[in-house]
Design an enzyme around this catalytic site. Structure first.
Site, PDB file in Angstrom:
ATOM      1  N   ARG A 142       5.904   3.777  -6.468  1.00 54.42           N
ATOM      2  CA  ARG A 142       7.134   3.760  -6.634  1.00 54.42           C
ATOM      3  C   ARG A 142       7.379   5.238  -7.321  1.00 54.42           C
ATOM      4  NH1 ARG A 142       9.570  -0.565  -4.439  1.00 54.42           N
ATOM      5  NH2 ARG A 142       8.179  -2.358  -4.271  1.00 54.42           N
ATOM      6  N   ARG A 179      14.711 -11.232  -0.757  1.00 52.69           N
ATOM      7  CA  ARG A 179      15.799 -11.295  -1.906  1.00 52.69           C
ATOM      8  C   ARG A 179      16.954 -10.966  -1.230  1.00 52.69           C
ATOM      9  NH1 ARG A 179      12.819  -7.008  -5.495  1.00 52.69           N
ATOM     10  NH2 ARG A 179      11.466  -8.863  -5.929  1.00 52.69           N
ATOM     11  N   ASP A 209      14.454  -6.624   7.418  1.00 53.44           N
ATOM     12  CA  ASP A 209      15.650  -6.266   6.971  1.00 53.44           C
ATOM     13  C   ASP A 209      16.149  -5.152   7.331  1.00 53.44           C
ATOM     14  OD1 ASP A 209      14.387  -5.281   5.267  1.00 53.44           O
ATOM     15  OD2 ASP A 209      15.435  -5.650   3.567  1.00 53.44           O
ATOM     16  N   GLN A 255       2.028 -13.298   0.487  1.00 51.71           N
ATOM     17  CA  GLN A 255       2.782 -13.106   1.671  1.00 51.71           C
ATOM     18  C   GLN A 255       2.694 -11.585   2.138  1.00 51.71           C
ATOM     19  OE1 GLN A 255       6.998 -15.408   1.539  1.00 51.71           O
ATOM     20  NE2 GLN A 255       5.933 -15.322  -0.411  1.00 51.71           N
ATOM     21  N   ARG A 256       2.386 -10.474   1.174  1.00 49.97           N
ATOM     22  CA  ARG A 256       2.270  -9.209   1.458  1.00 49.97           C
ATOM     23  C   ARG A 256       0.759  -8.822   2.100  1.00 49.97           C
ATOM     24  NH1 ARG A 256       6.385  -6.502   0.492  1.00 49.97           N
ATOM     25  NH2 ARG A 256       7.697  -6.638  -1.247  1.00 49.97           N
ATOM     26  N   ASP A 272      10.012  -7.733   5.149  1.00 49.56           N
ATOM     27  CA  ASP A 272      11.496  -8.583   5.289  1.00 49.56           C
ATOM     28  C   ASP A 272      12.114  -8.592   6.239  1.00 49.56           C
ATOM     29  OD1 ASP A 272      11.148  -9.252   2.517  1.00 49.56           O
ATOM     30  OD2 ASP A 272      11.788  -7.193   1.883  1.00 49.56           O
ATOM     31  N   ASP A 321      13.798   0.227   3.544  1.00 51.09           N
ATOM     32  CA  ASP A 321      15.077   1.007   3.137  1.00 51.09           C
ATOM     33  C   ASP A 321      14.915   2.114   1.896  1.00 51.09           C
ATOM     34  OD1 ASP A 321      15.098  -1.019   1.434  1.00 51.09           O
ATOM     35  OD2 ASP A 321      16.879  -2.002   2.201  1.00 51.09           O
ATOM     36  N   GLY A 363       7.065  -1.501  -1.026  1.00 50.20           N
ATOM     37  CA  GLY A 363       5.949  -2.548  -1.011  1.00 50.20           C
ATOM     38  C   GLY A 363       5.292  -2.515   0.433  1.00 50.20           C
ATOM     39  N   THR A 401       7.874  -3.325   6.741  1.00 48.06           N
ATOM     40  CA  THR A 401       8.090  -4.109   5.651  1.00 48.06           C
ATOM     41  C   THR A 401       8.252  -5.261   5.854  1.00 48.06           C
ATOM     42  OG1 THR A 401      10.107  -4.813   4.292  1.00 48.06           O
ATOM     43  CG2 THR A 401      10.468  -3.639   6.137  1.00 48.06           C
TER      44      THR A 401
END
Lengths: 324, 324, 324, 324
Positions: free
Chosen positions: A72, A172, A130, A256-257, A128, A103, A11, A126
């Site tokens: 992807r 997520r 995370d 949001q991206r 996120d 990741d 993403g 990213t």
């Protein structure tokens, strides 16, 4: 080391372009030739690789998305695909790689590096946040501010109508965006995958809301264990049983991206890009260049992917206090 | 005329506060006492009415929502409800009303004015731009710009991934927001209730999209006759039958109602508010104060609600040309 | 401890309201009565002190400026003024103070605390980021992003005309805003008080600028030792002696202090506010509650004011590399 | 007609890119070849002319500045320069020209067209809105909104300190930006070249400002007959003679030219570009394509430049009323 390549994958996130620019210019500054691989692993397999110059990355630091594009790749999950990718890089004489992504990107980079031995350093791209090994990921600050601006707008209309809004933000597996946009947006509740959501507490609180409170905002991370915002709103509505209360749901989605990266993400992208190139030159590989406590830190890919990055306890405490 | 009252009703829109401020200050400037009715017709029935001063509307011109709040009132649809509302206004000595809202608001105002005879002038406060008698409604420009900023952000991520995005904007019966945000956002297609949507043409075009085009944006007004964005995306996807194409849907939702009003909406709200008060003083009633060709125009409520406001043909033509 | 008071002082900064809100709600959450002192030390002397409730700070987290207002007080520099301030606080039963501001504010708080013994904890509210004891100050991130948005706009017009722009940002003694907005804005040079500005290097670089470079941005902190942006531009222009080059100056000025705070500043303001109240309850005084490495740190006022906070070396290095 | 060319000239304005895109795509849609001339008249003389395709203008609708760049040309003021420009256009077979710019651009286009006979239609690209023959110029709406956002930020800090701010906006000969940003920004006074500024009235009003008014904003067009913002502030300060009043000046400067265009300017640029190409095809020349009352209007260059465009009286009236 003479030639390195850079790509973006997974993403997209705001600040990736600042990172690409920094990789290209740091590489040139250090006397290297730098190549751009388009569309991530897909372009690596197809040989979509081009030489990049200082001017190739002019006037991109302020743009969302990624000029190298992202995709992807199913084929890269096969040994044949990776073999083909390796052949293409070898043909170009690439001796080092900077992989910008999350990741999934690092999982691929780890396998590829271990199979074919081309030194690879990652940058945390990213929204996120995370990834273990960096205080923040590139794009996170922009995503939080985008979510926050949306919450500010919704608060205007919520307050005008005395409504209760459930706002779904991205996340997520991680609640970072929800927590920071929820605190900044003055949310009553923030529901995240990392903590158990107590719907009865929410119901009780919304039922007894003080008279002079004109609106309520509940921020829901898409991966909350009670469901998405729509599901949770329905559960709460069913329990509250008050036809006077007006419930609404908004899912922020892909806005949001995108967007121009914030100062923080441009700086972070630039720092990580510089650190990745310096790491390659210094002989590092199979690791990510992150920023912790304002200093460069290199963390093995395995830890970035495998170790958990917990929410900040102070932030969770703040939410409780500030919603009184 | 000595005392007038102002209220906002229906869906809120950015610029309503600028309009309220203008009504209050123009009234005071002209020597009137001005009262604010809270929560629209609901507050009129409940007697939620307060005197307003110049400072009551300080520092609100830049805020979204409405400080007078809004609500939908079932009771006002009954003769008893309207009787009660009239009694409250009479008790306060209100001799004129400014009603800020859309067609629901004006439908109520028309009946009430005809039943009880209190002179009433409306101001066009709705993001939908679907009122005859004014070039633009208060809030429309802000909503278009909010939608456009969201489309800009989505284009970043669409371009990074070669994706096709269906973006749903507000507009149950009118396509104004879709058309203007679609032109400004460089959309390939704009689907609106006013025109027949030809899905086969869309499918054909998306299938043959030129090689160097990196992304496609389709803007859908929520009230399109082919369905909402999700439904239309599924139809298109089923017809295209190309697993390589990556389709996404984003519904902008309530963010389109909020946010700081643009310069245009602050000016328009201020002009309409001034014109409404001047209209009352001049003996006008049962009509809306709008701005056409930069001049004040008063249009009977019946026409505002009943007459159709068509999309601008030039805009529809532009969409065809610019998407080549 | 039963009653505490909070005030803002010195130049206002975005996020101060988030901090005030957090102080008020944390205090109430912990069972305290909280009072707001208006217009800083001036209001303390005049007794402009009011009880604050949870709803007093509703809907302010997103606003720039400070609802408690700010002022500079000459009288507080006199023993008589401070005595009067103390009497007023005593009359209200205030047993603890949260002081939100910069080094001027803390200098006053230190003396006052030492003279009269009311426990006082500070929060770092200033856009300049020049306080030791916290990674960032409240308002800094917003100011950097405001400056950056301005630079982005100027780059549009600079590129259209092949111009060289000198942009002056705030920073009398500290170059933090200049450095971060310069990196994010893709500046060729950043001139700050902390480092020696080498005009000959600038001249040489601007003279030999590569052909495909369409514009150049130089960011100048107002306190640079070579002068302000106008002065420096004239010096450079005189040395370059090239009538083909088009030089322009823009001074961003007070827009850098205002605006809705970013997510970062709302969070930081909230965290510091909570930490200050907890610090008071825990018996701390004469210190500032800051955030370092995402944890709360209390630093004596003397160190906050007296110790130097250096620019990050990594950032200075980045500027050199990225402008090639 | 087979081949047309387009260029931008004079000060750049947001929406020029939308206009260029529309010219290119409308031309192609109508079966023409379209060429871009770089750097205005300068590039016309130097032969800096390139074929443009549909994809040449992809992804530019949202960008400030102009991809065709702009420049001021001394040489085009000479007969030799214009002769050279003509030869270059003839060599490319250009049979029609779209000139995007303001009055300087149109003055040049008029002479050139009369001397050499190549049909030329203009588009109103300037932030100043000072062209007769169009309700608004391309870029004006964006400039007003940029000024307004700056005023909003300054109001935050003005209110926090009870200050009086003099804000200078662009407008050497025309007060449109000052008037619209002043109304939207809630200014007490707006000073413009078109009307006599009465400083004594300002002084009187600022002296007697009501107690609960926390700040005052005065918007000054740079071309006001009393001087620029700094000069006017000094005059007012000298007359008021009140050391308690805190006066500040901010000059917004070049940020007003840049930034992503608003929806309005993207639409207006697109409409004018389409209309200019259609005008050329229909045999029009020596005129500007503008939009009045939402319809296309062609006005002779002589009138665009020569006729006065007055401020809207309603707006001037509003300022008086709203500042009470």
């Amino acid at each position: 080391m003479k030639k390195i390549a850079v790509f973006t994958s997974g993403g997209d996130s705001p600040g990736m372009n600042a990172c690409v620019r920094s990789v290209v210019r740091t590489g040139i500054y250090k006397g290297l030739e730098v190549y751009g691989i388009y569309r991530g692993y897909e372009g690596m397999i197809e040989g979509d690789i081009k030489r990049m110059y200082s001017h190739s990355v002019s006037n991109i630091v302020q743009r969302g998305g990624t000029i190298l594009k992202s995709a992807r790749s199913m084929e890269f999950k096969t040994p044949e695909g990776r073999k083909q990718a390796y052949e293409n890089l070898k043909a170009h004489g690439i001796e080092g790689i900077v992989a910008i992504g999350g990741d999934g990107t690092f999982t691929g980079a780890k396998i590829f590096q271990e199979e074919f031995g081309i030194p690879t350093v990652g940058c945390p791209g990213t929204i996120d946040n995370d990834l273990y090994g960096t205080d923040f990921t590139i794009g996170f600050d922009t995503a939080v501010n985008t979510a926050l601006e949306a919450i500010d707008k919704i608060r205007d209309t919520a307050a005008a109508h005395d409504r209760i809004f459930f706002i779904e933000v991205m996340g997520r597996d991680a609640g970072f965006i929800a927590v920071e946009s929820g605190i900044g947006g003055g949310a009553e509740f923030v529901m995240v995958p990392e903590t158990k959501t107590d719907l009865n507490k929410v119901v009780k609180s919304l039922r007894n809301i003080r008279a002079n409170k004109s609106s309520s905002i509940v921020v829901v991370a898409e991966g909350d264990e009670e469901g998405n915002a729509e599901t949770i709103m329905q559960k709460v509505k069913d329990k509250i049983q008050d036809p006077e209360k007006d419930f609404k749901v908004t899912t922020l989605g892909h806005i949001q991206r995108g967007g121009n990266p914030t100062a923080h993400d441009r700086l972070l992208g630039s720092l990580c890009g510089m650190a990745a190139v310096e790491g390659l030159i210094d002989g590092r590989t199979n690791c990510m260049a992150g920023i912790m406590d304002q200093k460069v830190v290199y963390t093995p890919f395995g830890d970035c992917i495998g170790k958990e990055k917990p929410l900040n306890e102070l932030h969770l405490k703040l939410i409780d206090i500030l919603s009184i």
